[in-house]
Design an enzyme around this catalytic site. Structure first.
Site, short mmCIF file in Angstrom:
data_model
loop_
_atom_site.label_atom_id
_atom_site.label_comp_id
_atom_site.label_asym_id
_atom_site.label_seq_id
_atom_site.Cartn_x
_atom_site.Cartn_y
_atom_site.Cartn_z
N HIS A 175 1.72 4.79 -2.93
CA HIS A 175 1.74 6.00 -2.79
C HIS A 175 3.09 6.61 -2.90
O HIS A 175 3.24 7.61 -3.59
CB HIS A 175 1.62 6.19 -1.12
N HIS A 189 0.85 -1.12 -0.17
CA HIS A 189 0.10 0.00 0.02
C HIS A 189 1.03 1.32 -0.10
O HIS A 189 0.90 2.20 -1.06
CB HIS A 189 -0.91 -0.03 1.26
N GLU A 190 1.91 1.42 0.97
CA GLU A 190 2.62 2.45 1.20
C GLU A 190 3.52 2.59 -0.26
O GLU A 190 3.91 3.72 -0.66
CB GLU A 190 3.71 2.42 2.18
N GLU A 238 -4.70 7.64 -3.15
CA GLU A 238 -5.19 6.27 -2.39
C GLU A 238 -5.56 5.50 -3.73
O GLU A 238 -5.28 4.03 -3.69
CB GLU A 238 -6.36 6.62 -1.78
#
Ligand code: ZN
Length: 489
Positions: free
Chosen positions: A258, A254-255, A284
């Site tokens: 980003h 997830h990170e 997101e």
């Protein structure tokens, strides 16, 4: 020197200082010795004072007025600087200071109320936060809708009405899917313990596979995973739980989503307003498409299964297919941040409707808990058992983040659109993913989304990448197809 050049030179220093402020925050969560906390608070406050003075500098209005945009990029930079300046001058200084004071107080009160399961202890300060943010929304909206104005702080160019239409279409199909899935037999969970070193090694291997450049980034441990910085210094954090390796792996992916977005912005935009992600909702989408559509796909989990078997030995799951089901397990639960793909958006929709009602004065804070619990029972089919599993679970409202929650679901909607367009362009992507190689997916995202930064407004960013305006259809089709298959519905 032209007004535009003067403005951009001034702005570049502001952007550089803002990056430093972000890095102080990163340090505080990762490396800072505990005894430095008070000094650090003073350092951050000093830097914030400098940043505030620069963002409301009296010379800005003149430069903005006189600046001439000669191309698409300067046009976008001017739009972004003007927008930030307009928002800064519309909110009276005393109101901004009062919001900062009350929300910092509210966080401590929220944490205490959550610990002691005492909603009533949180309500008076929450009422203050709601009142102040409503005032701010009114000042920003100048006669328009205050919630729209707050939403625009996170998702410029997107209206509450657009989100209501999108989310209104999501809700009944998600409620139906959730009900059907939870009636089916539950997949087997993982068993055993997973040493931290192995988890970090695999997370780092996966981060590299997704193109995260560790020469311009780093991975450290923190209590809450996050990503920080832009341009050539974009850092992420992760955490490990010896019983649950998916926590580390999927929060890292997830990170990385980003961080890859920020690292992928074209170098010419470094330390300019265009040189960062377009909005919270677009950001997101970059984390969610990596985490879910790619990272939890059958092809990619097949590769992770093999890597985990060689790192951790036997963990009670003997086939790639059973592992795919374990990764995508849907279970009853109360907490948004722990929710699976099917239920996650229902958590967000609940908050979106309640916070609009609070902002418009249609719901009082005194009635908030009952409204939360009623809505939860209706969408999830069971009752909230205690406030920390209900209205007190998220810090957002204490911090004053009204208008922020919907960007989580918007990110999933955008990810759905991007994923459909990507699969259309790369029909044989699964063969790569099955070898643990998402590089063509990353090249696609870099070309369509990352390199452009904030050149376009958020909706136009997605429309440019996919060829059509964002809508909820692709996300719903993807979720229904995936979970109908996984749970043999
Ligand atoms: Zn995120």
């Amino acid at each position: 020197m032209s007004a535009y050049a003067e403005l951009m030179a001034f702005q570049r220093q502001t952007e550089a200082l803002a990056q430093i402020a972000g890095r102080l925050g990163w340090d505080q969560e990762t490396m800072m010795p505990a005894g430095a906390a008070e000094q650090r608070a003073e350092e951050i406050a000093a830097l914030e004072t400098v940043l505030h003075a620069r963002r409301s500098d009296p010379r800005l209005a003149g430069w903005i007025e006189d600046a001439v945009a000669l191309d698409e990029v300067s046009h976008a930079n001017l739009r972004l600087i003007r927008r930030q300046h307009d928002r800064a001058v519309r909110v009276p200084a005393h109101l901004a200071a009062e919001i900062a004071r009350v929300t910092s107080l509210a966080q401590g009160i929220w944490a205490g109320a959550r610990r002691s399961e005492d909603v009533a202890a949180f309500l008076p300060i929450l009422s203050d936060v709601v009142r102040l943010r409503r005032e701010e929304g009114q000042a920003l909206a100048r006669g328009g809708d205050p919630y729209d104005a707050l939403l625009a702080g996170y998702e410029p160019g997107t209206t509450t009405g657009q989100l209501q239409a999108m989310f209104g279409a999501l809700r009944p199909r998600l409620v139906a899917l959730r009900a059907a899935v939870l009636e089916a037999p539950e997949p087997a969970p993982l068993r055993g313990t997973f040493p931290e070193a192995g988890q970090i090694a695999l997370a780092t291997e996966i981060a590299r596979a997704f193109g995260y450049d560790l020469n311009r980034g780093r991975i450290d441990k923190a209590v809450h995973p996050f990503s920080s910085g832009s341009g050539n210094d974009v850092r992420i954090t992760t955490r490990t739980d010896p019983a649950d390796p998916f926590n580390c792996l999927y929060s890292t992916i997830h990170e990385v989503g980003h961080a890859a977005y920020e690292q992928g912005v074209a170098g010419v935009h470094l330390l300019t307003p265009v040189g960062q992600g377009a909005s919270m909702g677009v950001h997101e989408s970059q984390s969610r498409i990596l985490e879910n559509q790619i990272g939890r796909s059958r092809a990619f989990t097949g590769w992770i299964f093999g890597r985990m078997r060689s790192l951790f030995g036997d963990f009670g799951i003997d086939s790639a297919e059973a592992f795919h089901r374990a990764v995508n397990r849907v279970a009853r639960g109360y907490i948004r941040t722990e929710a699976d793909e099917v239920q996650y958006n229902l958590h967000v929709l609940l908050r979106f409707d309640l916070e609009q009602a609070l902002m418009r004065g249609d719901l009082t804070t005194g009635d908030l808990e009952a409204a939360w619990n009623d809505r939860f029972r209706s969408d999830f089919g069971y009752a909230v058992d205690r406030p920390s599993n209900g209205v007190l679970q998220d810090v957002h409202w204490a911090v004053g983040l009204f208008g922020y929650f919907p960007t989580y679901t918007l990110g999933n909607v955008h990810a759905g659109c991007l994923h459909a367009a990507m699969r259309h362009d790369l029909p044989d992507l699964d063969a790569d993913l099955a070898r643990g190689d998402p590089s063509r997916a990353m090249q696609w995202l870099r070309a369509r989304v990352h390199q452009h930064g904030s050149l376009r407004l958020p909706r136009a960013t997605i429309a440019h990448a996919t060829g059509h305006d964002p809508d909820e259809g692709p996300l719903l089709d993807y979720l229904e197809a995936k979970f109908t298959d996984l749970y043999a519905l």
